[in-house]
Every structure is written in C-alpha cells, then in structure tokens.
Design a protein around this motif. Structure first.
Motif, PDB file in Angstrom:
ATOM      1  N   GLN B  12       1.083  -0.951  -0.106  1.00 54.63           N
ATOM      2  CA  GLN B  12       0.021  -0.134  -0.340  1.00 54.63           C
ATOM      3  C   GLN B  12       0.905   1.174   0.235  1.00 54.63           C
ATOM      4  O   GLN B  12       1.903   1.486   0.424  1.00 54.63           O
ATOM      5  CB  GLN B  12      -0.748   0.014   1.018  1.00 54.63           C
ATOM      6  N   THR B  13       0.696   2.093  -0.790  1.00 52.34           N
ATOM      7  CA  THR B  13       1.323   3.851  -0.656  1.00 52.34           C
ATOM      8  C   THR B  13       0.711   4.896  -0.110  1.00 52.34           C
ATOM      9  O   THR B  13      -0.668   4.527  -0.230  1.00 52.34           O
ATOM     10  CB  THR B  13       1.585   3.720  -2.794  1.00 52.34           C
ATOM     11  N   PRO B  14       1.613   5.569   0.435  1.00 55.28           N
ATOM     12  CA  PRO B  14       3.169   5.544  -0.284  1.00 55.28           C
ATOM     13  C   PRO B  14       3.832   4.715   1.481  1.00 55.28           C
ATOM     14  O   PRO B  14       2.962   4.183   2.150  1.00 55.28           O
ATOM     15  CB  PRO B  14       3.595   7.133   0.902  1.00 55.28           C
ATOM     16  N   ALA B 276       2.190  15.241 -13.320  1.00 52.38           N
ATOM     17  CA  ALA B 276       1.790  13.743 -12.547  1.00 52.38           C
ATOM     18  C   ALA B 276       1.563  13.780 -11.734  1.00 52.38           C
ATOM     19  O   ALA B 276       2.371  14.789 -10.767  1.00 52.38           O
ATOM     20  CB  ALA B 276       2.358  12.411 -12.672  1.00 52.38           C
ATOM     21  N   ILE B 277       0.382  13.740 -11.234  1.00 54.19           N
ATOM     22  CA  ILE B 277      -0.443  13.224  -9.319  1.00 54.19           C
ATOM     23  C   ILE B 277      -0.259  12.085  -8.954  1.00 54.19           C
ATOM     24  O   ILE B 277      -0.545  11.461  -9.539  1.00 54.19           O
ATOM     25  CB  ILE B 277      -1.443  14.189  -9.132  1.00 54.19           C
ATOM     26  N   THR B 278       0.394  12.287  -7.869  1.00 57.93           N
ATOM     27  CA  THR B 278       0.641  11.174  -6.464  1.00 57.93           C
ATOM     28  C   THR B 278       0.063  11.100  -5.071  1.00 57.93           C
ATOM     29  O   THR B 278      -0.195  12.325  -5.233  1.00 57.93           O
ATOM     30  CB  THR B 278       2.311  10.569  -6.282  1.00 57.93           C
ATOM     31  N   ASP B 279      -0.237  10.328  -4.582  1.00 60.00           N
ATOM     32  CA  ASP B 279      -0.850   9.532  -3.219  1.00 60.00           C
ATOM     33  C   ASP B 279       1.304   9.878  -2.263  1.00 60.00           C
ATOM     34  O   ASP B 279       0.744   9.904  -1.533  1.00 60.00           O
ATOM     35  CB  ASP B 279      -1.191   8.706  -3.174  1.00 60.00           C
ATOM     36  N   ALA B 280       2.035  10.606  -2.349  1.00 58.46           N
ATOM     37  CA  ALA B 280       3.014  10.805  -1.841  1.00 58.46           C
ATOM     38  C   ALA B 280       2.699  12.528  -2.127  1.00 58.46           C
ATOM     39  O   ALA B 280       3.840  12.936  -2.564  1.00 58.46           O
ATOM     40  CB  ALA B 280       4.545  10.210  -2.379  1.00 58.46           C
ATOM     41  N   HIS B 323      -1.149  14.851  -1.755  1.00 62.22           N
ATOM     42  CA  HIS B 323      -0.470  14.755  -3.102  1.00 62.22           C
ATOM     43  C   HIS B 323       0.513  15.186  -3.409  1.00 62.22           C
ATOM     44  O   HIS B 323       0.946  16.019  -2.680  1.00 62.22           O
ATOM     45  CB  HIS B 323      -1.619  15.485  -3.560  1.00 62.22           C
ATOM     46  N   GLY B 324       1.314  14.452  -3.880  1.00 59.84           N
ATOM     47  CA  GLY B 324       2.861  15.068  -4.807  1.00 59.84           C
ATOM     48  C   GLY B 324       2.588  15.318  -6.290  1.00 59.84           C
ATOM     49  O   GLY B 324       1.475  14.353  -7.378  1.00 59.84           O
ATOM     50  N   ILE B 325       3.073  16.867  -6.473  1.00 59.22           N
ATOM     51  CA  ILE B 325       2.990  16.517  -8.173  1.00 59.22           C
ATOM     52  C   ILE B 325       4.228  16.303  -9.014  1.00 59.22           C
ATOM     53  O   ILE B 325       5.193  17.134  -8.253  1.00 59.22           O
ATOM     54  CB  ILE B 325       2.931  18.380  -8.104  1.00 59.22           C
ATOM     55  N   ILE B 326       4.591  15.526 -10.041  1.00 59.42           N
ATOM     56  CA  ILE B 326       5.834  15.001 -10.235  1.00 59.42           C
ATOM     57  C   ILE B 326       5.796  15.810 -11.288  1.00 59.42           C
ATOM     58  O   ILE B 326       4.713  15.842 -12.413  1.00 59.42           O
ATOM     59  CB  ILE B 326       5.428  13.754 -10.515  1.00 59.42           C
TER      60      ILE B 326
END
Lengths: 382, 382
Positions: B12-14, B276-280, B323-326
């Motif tokens: 499961q992330t992060p 790209a939007i991430t869950d970190a 939210h992380g924005i890559i």
C-alpha cells in the motif's frame, strides 16, 4: 482550580499541548456559520487524527467527516463514524480496503478525476457486489487535481459511474488557492469560485440525466468566508479545529484562536548572539515554514509563555533536528528576555497538520479548569 | 530470485523502502575510513530509529551509539545497546530517565554547555548515588550550542563536574557548518576545525588536572573527509547510513548510495501542465526542502522507477498533505514521461532523518536477492 503551570512543568518536553476550550470555540464558530444555511459541515479529520478529538467535535459522534488516508477511514469507522469521504483520488490498489470499511457498515465514499479510476471503482463495485460511492473531483481554481467544471470529461465520468455497479454520489472541490490570498474579502471571492464550480458541474450532470445528490466544497479560509450557499449540500474544512500561524497570517483567525502548541525547555544560550537554545527542533515543530512567504515570517514558530500568552516578536529563528534556536524576529528591535536554563515555553506552530503529525498524543488542557491535564492519543500512517 | 517489482506492487502506498545492500555498503564505507586509525565509530541512530537497523549496522550489537532523544536511549538500551551518548544538551527534568537507563546496565552519558546543567547533573548523581557521565559540548564553528574551546567556562564546567558526584567523561563537538559547504576539500577543512576544537579543549582540561578520556567529533560530511585523527577517540555520524539528496548535493555521496525511498502511486494528471499527481505528498516525504538552497533544487524529491533508477530531471515539484505533483525540473527542458494512472514510482528524499520520521516501518529490500521483502519497525517520539 488545578495549577496549569505546575501540571505542564511535570511533562517531558517536547510535548504537544491542546487547549480544548479554544478548539471547541473554533468548532462552534464554524458550525454557527454553516448550519443555519441548511448545509452540513463535514470536518476534515486529517488535522486531528484522534478518536478522542473526533468524539468532542462531532456532535453526534458518527459523522459526516472527511479523511486524507484510508488509515484514518479505518480508525474512525472502527470508532463508530458512519459517513466518510476519503478525499484523495482513489488508487485501484486501495479499493479492497474501501470495500472492507464499507462492509463494516460505514458509508465510505471515494473521489476521482479520470476514467481509469472510474473504471476501477466500477469493476471493484461489480466484483464485490457493492456500489462504491464516488464523487467527481473538480478543479475550481487551477490548484491541483480535478476536472474543470466545463470539461466534457465530467459527463463521461458521470456516465461511466452511473451506468455501472458503482454509485455516482456527486461532485467535490477544494479552493486550494484560498491559502495564497489574505483577508475575508479575498477568501469570499475564492469561496464563490469554489461554489460556482461545484454548482455548475452538478447542474451539468443533472441536465444530462445523471444524479448528483452531494455538492461538496470547502477549505478553512473559504468555509469562514462563504456567504452564498445556493446549490451546496455540504462544506468541508480541516485546520479550523486547531488553527495555526499560517491561518492567522492570512487573516482567518487570531493568534488567540490557535489551540495547539509545543511545550519546550530552554537547555542553553549563546548570549553573544541573543539566542536561547531549546529542546524543540524541527522534529518537534515539523519542517513546515509556511509563514516564510507571508507578511510576517514566524520562523519555526512563535514563542509564548507557559500560560500561552504570546511573547511579541520572539520566534524559533532556526531549528535542527532536536534543537530550536529562539531569538527576536530580525528587524523587530526586540531583545531576548532572561530565560534561565530550565525555563519552559510554548511554541505556536506554522501548520497544525504538520506539527501534530510529529506526535502520538495530545496533552489536553480541559475546558473545565477544575479537571487536570489529560492525554488523548493520535495516529499517523496510511 | 524474487521479483522485486511485483513485491513492491503489492504494498500500500505511500510506503518507506529501505535498500539493505546500499545501507550496508554505506556503513562499511565509513567503518573502513575510521577504524584503521584506531578511533571508534559511534553511529548516530537518530536517522534510523529502529532496533532491526541497529542490529544490522552495529557489528557487536551493543554500541557505541549516539542518540537524539531519551526515547531512543531507552529503546536501544532495552534492545541490548550498552554505550550511548544522548547528544542534546541535558534538561534537569530528564535526569530521572537517564538514571533509570543507567540503572538497567547501559552506560548512558549526557552532554552540557552551562553551569546550570553541570550542577543539575552533579545533584542528580549525588541524589542517586550514581556517577552520571557528562561530556562538555564544544562550539567549534559558531553553529549552534557549546562552549568555545578557549572559553574560561570550559574549565569551570570541568571542575564542577570533576569535583562532584558526577563524572567528567570528556568533550564532544559537531561541525554543523559542514552541511553548508560543498566537496571533499571544504569538508576536510571543517573536519580539521572540528578536530582542533576538541583536541584543544581536551588539552586544556588535562593541563588543569582534569580527566578527558573521550574526545568525540563528527558529522557525516566531516567523518567522510577527516584525514588527521590525532587526539581523537571517536567519530560520530548519522545520516551516512541512508544518505539523501542533501548529502548528494554537497558531494558526500552519489545518488546511487541513497538507501531509502518512498514508494508512491500515480493517481491522476493535469496534462496541460505536464503534471502527474501521486499519493506521496509532504506527509509522505516530510516538509524538508533542504536541497532548495543547493545548486540543484530537488523539490520534494527526485523520481526513480520501481527498480530505483533515477529518472533524470523529474522531481516532486510541489506537495500538499497527501498529494505530490511530479513534473520536469523547471528549466531542464525535460518532459513528463507517460505515467498511466496506477504507475508506481520511488522518490529519493531531501533528508533521510525527516522523511523516515514520517513512517512507523521500513519495507526492506534484503541484501540477498533470494529473500523476499521484509518489514522492520521504527519509532518516533521523545
């Protein structure tokens, strides 16, 4: 009357202090703004992450609430909360946990903004024989995630969800840009942008014959500035429970509203530099320097005495992992008071969510001054 | 051969990933530098905060080590570590816990830089019939705490401790300013400043008839650059076990040495912005932006694929709580690769101590490629 100062002096530092009276005043202030409009308040529990706090601030104890992690959803559901929105775009790999929480009787819904997610929610719903409710996330102010309210994708997502085993629950947006502007008038503008995006999207869905029972907006600045509630069903806000220096810096609260602080001990001085060294570094305060870009830079925090009275222009100027350096704000002309080694102080944080996350418990100053300090647990993780 | 990618995909992330092979290589690299000089290495466990990691990196399992909190001292002592320096200036209110750890058979020592602390240690030693060992903290580079090596206070502190029920154990310093300069040559300069401060202070104490058995220096940059060991008995370093983007940014390690990373999932895109939007978000990465002031700003972290290969010029440009924005590094001319929703990536952190502190466990990629992923717990708090 219990002597607060001697109770605090018995704590090991650094320690996270929560003033229950201020917290309840903050909660009632927002409830009084929202409830008369027939709109529900859905507090975001990402700030508090504590069952005991949730019990105090949820009038009936079972919701509605917002969460930022599935761990929060699981913990609050286990504590009896019955209506939760997990407000970070769902990842397919997390849907089994969503199904588990729902199977235990909690109405947990997810949010999404793309077709991959919608299809994953539809498939998980079909596979589990359970309609997972999903809200479509809207981008109202070009801040982060979400579909623009006028994007054709909105109707595609609504259609995929509605024509599947999932449930189209509604639309949701967050005016993240409201953190970047100062004052009631500017926040009211953001609130209206947020409201209009949600209402326009809801109307488009309905015009296409799709359901949209929930129209959800919110951020702490906009929730406090919203004047027109037309078309909304609920308002979300998180940091309003505790407030912090960042919110004070954009004019949403006063310093006296900040309900959490970090208790620290002076362990030394560098007298020629006008520094007092404490045991609350960035591990105790968090690395958040949110006020750095504001009108008044509060360093790693603003210094108060043990009773919580602000000591003007005294800030945590620098921080290492377990050391804080207290000094007058540069340019203020203030001087460092006499702080003998062993002096205990309380530091107001830049960002309540980040600072509280560094701790596994709150030391609570109860509303009732005759009740001694108590501990409430909190959790982290995902 | 276990398939790493499919094992990671099941998490499961992060999630916090630790590459044991890189960690052990980092540890051996520093041991090989220090041990041949007849000086002991005293790793600072504030970075790892894990019994399992301590067992791997301490050859004999019982020390010597450095810690930044009494909770670390208590936990590592309970796990069998027998020689600990608590390297944050002692507060009188914490001495009962020091006495308790020592009473359980661990040689825990404290550090101090003022007479109030020295008297408190002397009194606690007398009261408990136990000589609490104390090192005098030196300020070698005007960085934070400590007594200047030529300050008359040094001898006063030594005298108060030696003529009391406490024990004068020696002197200790930390070249905090070594983090502010780039490259081996500059770090070697800091290391010599650090060494000279410690040796001068030790000689002054001895010339005054006071004991000074321990002469302790160290930081990760100086430990890796130190060439003259004369007069030293031990070297301390912490972040060398894991390394991070900050250390890479000052030339102490290569990207490939960084042993921890955060596993994250892509949950969406803003295609017109190249995001790209991430869950970190920052809860997963920490708020540490240490590289912001360096030659190359790594945002909230540098993006790697699931095998840990750096994707050049791709960083976590912004972060909200979850939210992380890559996006490509501004000005690099790079473009965002195709990252379908559900893509998993690994992010190298700015600061290992801060990022690891956000987690309660490591997911460990074992040295032996035939062994599956394992979990090692970690703790926080004070």
């Amino acid at each position: 009357m219990v002597e607060l100062k001697s109770e605090l002096a018995a704590l090991q530092t650094p320690a996270l202090i929560l003033d229950e009276r201020k917290m309840m005043r903050n909660v009632l202030r927002l409830e009084d703004r929202i409830r008369p409009h027939g709109v529900s308040l859905r507090p975001h529990l990402k700030t508090v992450k504590s069952i005991e706090v949730a019990r105090r601030i949820l009038p009936e104890g079972f919701g509605p609430v917002t969460v930022s992690t599935l761990n929060e959803a699981e913990q609050f559901a286990a504590a009896g909360v019955r209506d939760i929105i997990y407000s970070v775009g769902i990842a397919a790999q997390k849907l089994d946990r969503v199904v588990d929480v729902r199977a235990r009787g909690c109405d947990l819904s997810v949010i999404l903004d793309n077709l991959d997610q919608a299809r994953a929610v539809a498939e998980a719903s079909a596979r589990n024989g359970m309609a997972i409710p999903a809200l479509i996330e809207l981008d109202c102010d070009d801040h982060r995630s979400g579909v623009a309210p006028d994007d054709p994708l909105l109707l595609e997502l609504g259609t995929v969800l509605h024509n599947s085993a999932a449930e189209l629950r509604g639309v949701l947006t967050h005016a993240g840009e409201s953190y970047e502007v100062y004052g009631r008038e500017a926040h009211a503008g953001c609130a209206e942008v947020e409201r209009r995006a949600a209402v326009v999207a809801a109307e488009r869905l309905r015009a296409a014959g799709l359901p949209c029972p929930v129209v959800s907006v919110g951020s702490t600045p906009t929730a406090h500035a919203l004047t027109c509630f037309d078309g909304l069903t609920e308002v979300r806000a998180g940091v309003f429970t505790f407030f912090d220096l960042f919110q004070a810096g954009i004019g949403v609260c006063e310093m006296d509203d900040i309900a959490i602080s970090v208790l620290t001990t002076v362990i030394g001085h560098q007298k020629n530099k006008g520094w007092a060294i404490t045991d609350a570094g960035w591990m105790a305060m968090s690395r958040d320097r949110g006020s750095a870009g504001q009108r008044v830079d509060q360093g790693y925090g603003l210094v108060c005495d043990m009773e919580g009275r602000v000591l003007p222009d005294l800030i945590v100027l620098k921080a290492n992992q377990e050391h804080g350096i207290i000094a007058p704000r540069p340019g203020s002309g203030a001087t460092l008071p006499e702080f003998p080694v062993g002096t205990m102080l309380r530091i107001l944080p830049n960002h309540a969510c980040a600072t509280a996350a560094q701790y596994d418990r709150y030391h609570v100053i109860p509303e009732d001054p005759d009740v001694p300090l108590t501990e409430w647990s909190r959790f982290g993780g995902w």
